[in-house]
Design a protein around this motif. Structure first.
Motif, mmCIF file in Angstrom:
data_model
loop_
_atom_site.group_PDB
_atom_site.id
_atom_site.type_symbol
_atom_site.label_atom_id
_atom_site.label_comp_id
_atom_site.label_asym_id
_atom_site.label_seq_id
_atom_site.Cartn_x
_atom_site.Cartn_y
_atom_site.Cartn_z
ATOM 1 N N PRO A 154 -21.931 -59.588 49.198
ATOM 2 C CA PRO A 154 -21.906 -59.606 50.656
ATOM 3 C C PRO A 154 -22.621 -58.376 51.233
ATOM 4 C CG PRO A 154 -19.795 -58.815 49.855
ATOM 5 C CD PRO A 154 -20.628 -59.200 48.640
ATOM 6 N N ASP A 203 -19.790 -59.530 56.676
ATOM 7 C CA ASP A 203 -20.110 -60.915 56.309
ATOM 8 C C ASP A 203 -19.468 -61.927 57.242
ATOM 9 O OD1 ASP A 203 -17.456 -60.760 55.663
ATOM 10 O OD2 ASP A 203 -17.690 -61.437 53.593
ATOM 11 N N THR A 218 -22.924 -55.104 53.087
ATOM 12 C CA THR A 218 -22.047 -53.981 53.400
ATOM 13 C C THR A 218 -22.880 -52.855 53.978
ATOM 14 O OG1 THR A 218 -22.236 -52.994 51.205
ATOM 15 C CG2 THR A 218 -20.401 -54.534 51.545
ATOM 16 N N LEU A 243 -11.932 -55.675 53.848
ATOM 17 C CA LEU A 243 -13.258 -55.579 54.462
ATOM 18 C C LEU A 243 -13.731 -54.152 54.723
ATOM 19 C CD1 LEU A 243 -12.714 -58.487 56.996
ATOM 20 C CD2 LEU A 243 -14.050 -58.562 54.882
ATOM 21 N N THR A 274 -17.674 -54.267 55.092
ATOM 22 C CA THR A 274 -18.259 -55.553 54.737
ATOM 23 C C THR A 274 -18.592 -56.300 56.019
ATOM 24 O OG1 THR A 274 -16.991 -55.616 52.692
ATOM 25 C CG2 THR A 274 -17.909 -57.708 53.450
#
Length: 119
Positions: free
Chosen positions: A45, A85, A47, A67, A83
């Motif tokens: 993902p 995403d 980041t 996250l 994160t």
């Protein structure tokens, strides 16, 4: 948030430059020669490492443990790895990027802060 949106957000602040001092795929966003965001825009993902007030960093890690983590390869007290995403509200991500920029600018010499329009 897409990689292009993250890159655009980081570059939207005054006097920001994107550099690649580590590897061609690692974007480092700086203001006044100081890092405020670091990301691999191709990562899955997606980041980004962002500077954060130490108390806020701990609070955010507690609120979003899946996250937001201590900064990967960074000073864990002052940096978070976020994160990006879609799990976090986009507004929060934007605030975290802006806060990181503001924290770095606050540490610059006064003349440079004034030049950036950030007293």
């Amino acid at each position: 948030m897409t990689p292009e949106e993250l890159r655009g957000l980081c570059l939207s602040f005054n006097e920001v430059v994107e550099e690649f001092p580590f590897r061609p795929e690692i974007s480092v966003f700086k203001v006044g020669g100081k890092l405020f965001a670091l990301t691999s825009l191709d990562a899955k993902p997606l980041t980004v490492n962002l500077k954060c007030d130490p108390e806020d960093a701990i609070r955010l890690r507690g609120e979003y443990p899946a996250l937001i983590a201590p900064g990967y390869h960074m000073n864990k007290r002052h940096w978070n790895t976020v994160t990006v995403d879609g799990g976090l509200p986009e507004r929060l991500v934007r605030e975290l990027v802006e806060d990181s920029y503001d924290l770095v600018v606050a540490g610059l010499p006064r003349a440079e802060r004034l030049r950036l329009d950030r007293p």
